[in-house]
Design a protein around this motif. Structure first.
Motif, PDB file in Angstrom:
ATOM      1  N   PRO A 229      -5.703   1.965   0.663  1.00 47.36           N
ATOM      2  CA  PRO A 229      -6.141   0.924   1.613  1.00 47.36           C
ATOM      3  C   PRO A 229      -7.648   0.960   1.827  1.00 47.36           C
ATOM      4  O   PRO A 229      -8.262   2.034   1.838  1.00 47.36           O
ATOM      5  N   VAL A 230      -8.239  -0.223   1.965  1.00 42.57           N
ATOM      6  CA  VAL A 230      -9.682  -0.360   2.202  1.00 42.57           C
ATOM      7  C   VAL A 230      -9.887  -0.992   3.572  1.00 42.57           C
ATOM      8  O   VAL A 230      -9.257  -2.007   3.893  1.00 42.57           O
TER       9      VAL A 230
ATOM     10  N   ILE B  47     -10.292   4.148   2.030  1.00 39.21           N
ATOM     11  CA  ILE B  47     -11.723   3.883   1.794  1.00 39.21           C
ATOM     12  C   ILE B  47     -12.268   3.070   2.946  1.00 39.21           C
ATOM     13  O   ILE B  47     -11.648   2.082   3.378  1.00 39.21           O
ATOM     14  N   LEU B  48     -13.433   3.485   3.463  1.00 32.86           N
ATOM     15  CA  LEU B  48     -14.219   2.663   4.400  1.00 32.86           C
ATOM     16  C   LEU B  48     -15.354   2.055   3.592  1.00 32.86           C
ATOM     17  O   LEU B  48     -16.030   2.766   2.843  1.00 32.86           O
TER      18      LEU B  48
ATOM     19  N   PHE C 140       0.881  -1.174   0.000  1.00 35.88           N
ATOM     20  CA  PHE C 140       0.000   0.000   0.000  1.00 35.88           C
ATOM     21  C   PHE C 140       0.911   1.215   0.000  1.00 35.88           C
ATOM     22  O   PHE C 140       1.799   1.322   0.833  1.00 35.88           O
ATOM     23  N   GLY C 141       0.715   2.088  -0.954  1.00 38.30           N
ATOM     24  CA  GLY C 141       1.485   3.332  -0.875  1.00 38.30           C
ATOM     25  C   GLY C 141       0.486   4.439  -0.589  1.00 38.30           C
ATOM     26  O   GLY C 141      -0.693   4.317  -0.919  1.00 38.30           O
ATOM     27  N   THR C 142       0.919   5.455   0.097  1.00 33.35           N
ATOM     28  CA  THR C 142      -0.028   6.540   0.293  1.00 33.35           C
ATOM     29  C   THR C 142       0.738   7.836   0.519  1.00 33.35           C
ATOM     30  O   THR C 142       1.894   7.815   0.907  1.00 33.35           O
ATOM     31  N   THR C 143       0.077   8.922   0.249  1.00 29.42           N
ATOM     32  CA  THR C 143       0.634  10.206   0.674  1.00 29.42           C
ATOM     33  C   THR C 143      -0.234  10.620   1.861  1.00 29.42           C
ATOM     34  O   THR C 143      -1.390  10.958   1.711  1.00 29.42           O
TER      35      THR C 143
END
Ligand code: GZL
Length: 312
Positions: free
Chosen positions: A100-101, A77-78, A10-13
């Motif tokens: 990510p979920v 995301i939820l 998972f990559g995220t900013t």
């Protein structure tokens, strides 16, 4: 200021104000509405920008919402998945976008690398607690049970049914004589209960109702009264959620027992996401919430008041 962290696929900013897309099933029950209220409160207090979508209990609307969240490039995301199948493709799109979920309150039949974690109760256990109460309540007495099932194909309906059946399996005096979905709504519960009552000698053959949620049970209680019977006495009621109006029914002697489900799934979900955004800590695949039995002996009026303050 944005911090770029690419961890575990998972990559995220993790920007200063994270943006989270929430695909909510709908507002079919008091519990669901409380979950939405509490999710908004939890996001607000954390400074999270929540993008909300109400799917009116239709999976295609949830899939469209998720696709939109991916296009917006949200940080997470939820998803409260209305049913347990049909999610692989859209969740692969989210994974490919490194978003990510987190699943809320229901589960899915999909590879577990397609979601970061699932927050919710053990729904089989919820059914077992409900069934266990009825076993203790009726002893060796013959007891014909009617069952109001939740949304067809939802993990919670499948698992609550399984759990209840597990609990009564060794008690041949207790059997489910009719079972049908009321789709988790009050009106659904009332309509199906009316048909059960008509089919079972005006309800005189029915000893107990097992409802997969309190909203259907509240509707069924109305139907039992309109049939001239006393709910909570002529027909015992055991349910799941712990919404205020069901506690009110217990205080009035119209209902007997419920298995509480916290509507605060978002708190643990946001905690897990913030830990991950902070330093890449990954949560366990399942974050279990408690399942506590409440009966008429547990101050139902006080529990009613307490939940009115909870976000219901
Ligand atoms: C259970 C949740 C269910 C509630 C119902 O985890 O998914 O959905 O029990 C709601 O009230 O409709």
């Amino acid at each position: 200021l944005a911090i770029s962290v690419a961890v575990m696929g998972f990559g995220t900013t993790a920007a200063v104000a994270e943006t989270v897309g929430f695909s909510q099933i709908g507002s079919e029950s008091g519990w669901r509405a409380a979950e939405t209220t509490i999710t908004r409160q939890q996001a607000e207090k954390r400074g999270i920008d929540l993008r909300f979508s109400d799917a009116q209990q239709r999976q295609e609307n949830q899939i469209a919402a998720l696709r939109s969240f991916v296009a917006q490039g949200v940080d997470a995301i939820l998803l409260a998945p209305v049913v347990s199948t049909g999610w692989d493709n859209i969740l692969m799109e989210a994974r490919d976008a490194e978003i990510p979920v987190v699943l809320l309150d229901r589960r899915i039949d999909a590879p577990d690398d397609l979601y970061m974690t699932a927050v919710g109760a053990d729904s089989v256990h919820e059914g077992e607690v409900a069934g266990g109460w009825l076993v203790d309540e009726v002893g060796d007495r013959q007891c014909n049970v009617v069952e109001l099932q939740g949304t067809t194909g939802s993990s919670v309906a499948i698992e609550r049914k399984q759990g209840f059946e597990n609990a009564i399996a060794d008690h041949p005096n207790i059997s489910i004589i009719r079972s049908q979905t009321g789709d988790f709504t009050r009106s659904g519960g009332k309509e199906v209960m009316e048909s059960f009552l008509q089919a079972e000698n005006g309800g005189r053959n029915i000893c107990a109702l097992f409802s997969h949620n309190d909203d259907m049970a509240v509707g069924a209680i109305q139907a039992i009264k309109e049939a001239g019977l006393n709910p909570g006495e002529d027909i015992l009621t055991v349910s799941i959620d712990g919404v205020p109006d069901y506690f009110r029914a217990m205080a009035n002697g119209d209902a007997n027992a419920t298995v509480e489900l916290t509507p605060n799934m978002a708190g643990p979900a946001f905690d897990a996401l913030q830990a991950w955004w902070q330093d890449g800590t990954l949560p366990p695949k399942f974050i279990q919430t408690p399942s506590t039995l409440y009966t008429q002996a547990d101050d139902p009026e006080g529990e009613y008041q307490r939940r009115k303050d909870l976000g219901y």
